[in-house]
Design a protein around this motif. Sequence first.
Motif, PDB file in Angstrom:
ATOM      1  N   THR A  98       9.428 -31.689   1.127  1.00 52.56           N
ATOM      2  CA  THR A  98      10.681 -31.487   1.848  1.00 52.56           C
ATOM      3  C   THR A  98      10.420 -31.332   3.349  1.00 52.56           C
ATOM      4  OG1 THR A  98      11.724 -30.427  -0.057  1.00 52.56           O
ATOM      5  CG2 THR A  98      12.684 -29.973   2.104  1.00 52.56           C
ATOM      6  N   LYS A  99       9.390 -30.553   3.690  1.00 52.02           N
ATOM      7  CA  LYS A  99       9.057 -30.348   5.099  1.00 52.02           C
ATOM      8  C   LYS A  99       8.527 -31.626   5.749  1.00 52.02           C
ATOM      9  CE  LYS A  99       7.885 -25.467   4.403  1.00 52.02           C
ATOM     10  NZ  LYS A  99       6.808 -24.442   4.424  1.00 52.02           N
ATOM     11  N   LEU A 100       7.827 -32.461   4.956  1.00 51.28           N
ATOM     12  CA  LEU A 100       7.185 -33.657   5.498  1.00 51.28           C
ATOM     13  C   LEU A 100       8.047 -34.907   5.390  1.00 51.28           C
ATOM     14  CD1 LEU A 100       3.609 -33.108   4.012  1.00 51.28           C
ATOM     15  CD2 LEU A 100       4.188 -33.108   6.450  1.00 51.28           C
ATOM     16  N   ALA A 101       9.248 -34.770   4.886  1.00 54.50           N
ATOM     17  CA  ALA A 101      10.077 -35.952   4.600  1.00 54.50           C
ATOM     18  C   ALA A 101      10.188 -36.888   5.796  1.00 54.50           C
ATOM     19  CB  ALA A 101      11.459 -35.504   4.134  1.00 54.50           C
ATOM     20  N   ALA A 102      10.495 -36.361   6.946  1.00 49.94           N
ATOM     21  CA  ALA A 102      10.684 -37.204   8.120  1.00 49.94           C
ATOM     22  C   ALA A 102       9.374 -37.845   8.568  1.00 49.94           C
ATOM     23  CB  ALA A 102      11.274 -36.380   9.272  1.00 49.94           C
ATOM     24  N   ALA A 103       8.277 -37.096   8.461  1.00 49.95           N
ATOM     25  CA  ALA A 103       6.989 -37.605   8.921  1.00 49.95           C
ATOM     26  C   ALA A 103       6.355 -38.581   7.939  1.00 49.95           C
ATOM     27  CB  ALA A 103       6.030 -36.447   9.166  1.00 49.95           C
ATOM     28  N   VAL A 150       0.920 -30.109   6.503  1.00 49.94           N
ATOM     29  CA  VAL A 150       2.228 -29.629   6.969  1.00 49.94           C
ATOM     30  C   VAL A 150       2.096 -29.044   8.372  1.00 49.94           C
ATOM     31  CG1 VAL A 150       4.012 -27.883   6.585  1.00 49.94           C
ATOM     32  CG2 VAL A 150       3.140 -29.220   4.655  1.00 49.94           C
ATOM     33  N   ARG A 151       1.056 -28.287   8.603  1.00 49.29           N
ATOM     34  CA  ARG A 151       0.860 -27.687   9.937  1.00 49.29           C
ATOM     35  C   ARG A 151       0.714 -28.741  11.017  1.00 49.29           C
ATOM     36  NH1 ARG A 151      -3.500 -26.701  12.876  1.00 49.29           N
ATOM     37  NH2 ARG A 151      -4.953 -27.139  11.169  1.00 49.29           N
ATOM     38  N   LEU A 152       0.031 -29.836  10.708  1.00 47.59           N
ATOM     39  CA  LEU A 152      -0.229 -30.873  11.702  1.00 47.59           C
ATOM     40  C   LEU A 152       0.952 -31.806  11.914  1.00 47.59           C
ATOM     41  CD1 LEU A 152      -3.893 -31.809  10.676  1.00 47.59           C
ATOM     42  CD2 LEU A 152      -3.182 -30.573  12.740  1.00 47.59           C
ATOM     43  N   LEU A 153       1.640 -32.151  10.825  1.00 49.68           N
ATOM     44  CA  LEU A 153       2.685 -33.170  10.928  1.00 49.68           C
ATOM     45  C   LEU A 153       4.102 -32.621  10.959  1.00 49.68           C
ATOM     46  CD1 LEU A 153       1.316 -35.928   8.503  1.00 49.68           C
ATOM     47  CD2 LEU A 153       0.803 -35.530  10.917  1.00 49.68           C
ATOM     48  N   ALA A 154       4.288 -31.396  10.485  1.00 47.25           N
ATOM     49  CA  ALA A 154       5.641 -30.822  10.480  1.00 47.25           C
ATOM     50  C   ALA A 154       5.592 -29.362  10.901  1.00 47.25           C
ATOM     51  CB  ALA A 154       6.259 -30.958   9.088  1.00 47.25           C
ATOM     52  N   PRO A 155       5.073 -29.090  12.098  1.00 48.08           N
ATOM     53  CA  PRO A 155       4.911 -27.696  12.541  1.00 48.08           C
ATOM     54  C   PRO A 155       6.263 -27.005  12.736  1.00 48.08           C
ATOM     55  CG  PRO A 155       4.489 -29.223  14.346  1.00 48.08           C
ATOM     56  CD  PRO A 155       4.634 -30.055  13.102  1.00 48.08           C
TER      57      PRO A 155
END
Length: 343
Positions: A214-219, A338-343
Amino acid sequence: MFINRFSWSLNVRRAGKLIVLCTVLCAGLLAACSSDNDSAGPPAATAPASSEAPSAVESSAQASAAVYPQSFQDELGHEVKLPAAPVRIFAPGLEDSLLVLGVTPVAQWANGNVVPAYLQERMASVPKADFAAGLPTPETVMSYAPDLIVLNNSYYAENGVYEKYAKIAPTYVFSNAATDIETSLRKLGELFGKSAEAETALEDYRSKVDQAKTKLAAAADGKKAVIIRFNARGMFLLGGDYYGGYVLAHDLGFGKIKLVEHESSADLSLEILPELDADYIFLVNDSQTGNAFLKELTESALWKGMKQVKNGNVYEVQDESWLYGGLIASGNVIDETVRLLAP
């Protein structure tokens, strides 16, 4: 490829030991396995399984819920007979999965003095079984007094090793436990009488994956990712079959690049850099042994001219988890992604 990769004792009060042991003896179970044994320490903060690991005595009592003796057939067709729930387990390369199940092995895989650093909060006191020159000798394995040996791939069982190890203790062999962590974890749960713990850990991990997606969806939507591994032999592309590559491709849903779309790994040279059709590139320096090749790559004009480099989509990540297998390692990979791509 086995690197993967898993504190060794919690003090159990004497009174607690006597109560639990008496309960076990009265139940008529684990009579042969009621000797004291050290256990796993508190779980690492990143472990998918959140409950504190029980003491060895508590682990034995929980394992006794399964009915023993039991017989299993391993993935090479060997019959494995367990007279009681195993307590002293030698399972090099599977330390991550053992810790998830609340089990501390009698020894841990090592390449010389190099061990999986991400597990050492709970494994620092566990003896090292050095694989630098090949598998430990039967005499070395015997010194750990295991009541179960688990080999995480069929290669370890070759050249008469299985026959020698099986004389020491019941020995279970996986074809390749790293290719399907979920299945191998479930099987370990069966062997140890900890199937419930395995299912709980898997449920927790799936929940972690869902939250990360969910957090990475856009990335991640429609994007490809690849891992470049560096070691003393060179630099390599990792596919989606193992370790961090599996997490990216199968758990988080990133696409695979063409060069390793159907391969577990491939050699990388400067000449083929233009063929890297990845949106994100993760660099992993294996135990800092690939410094020369990492420098060669990152200082080359071809590399500096790549769009991924210019766009800031290249990330140097820790090898500790990205090159190991198990739910703890996979959870760490998810957290870092997640930390790198969706901080």
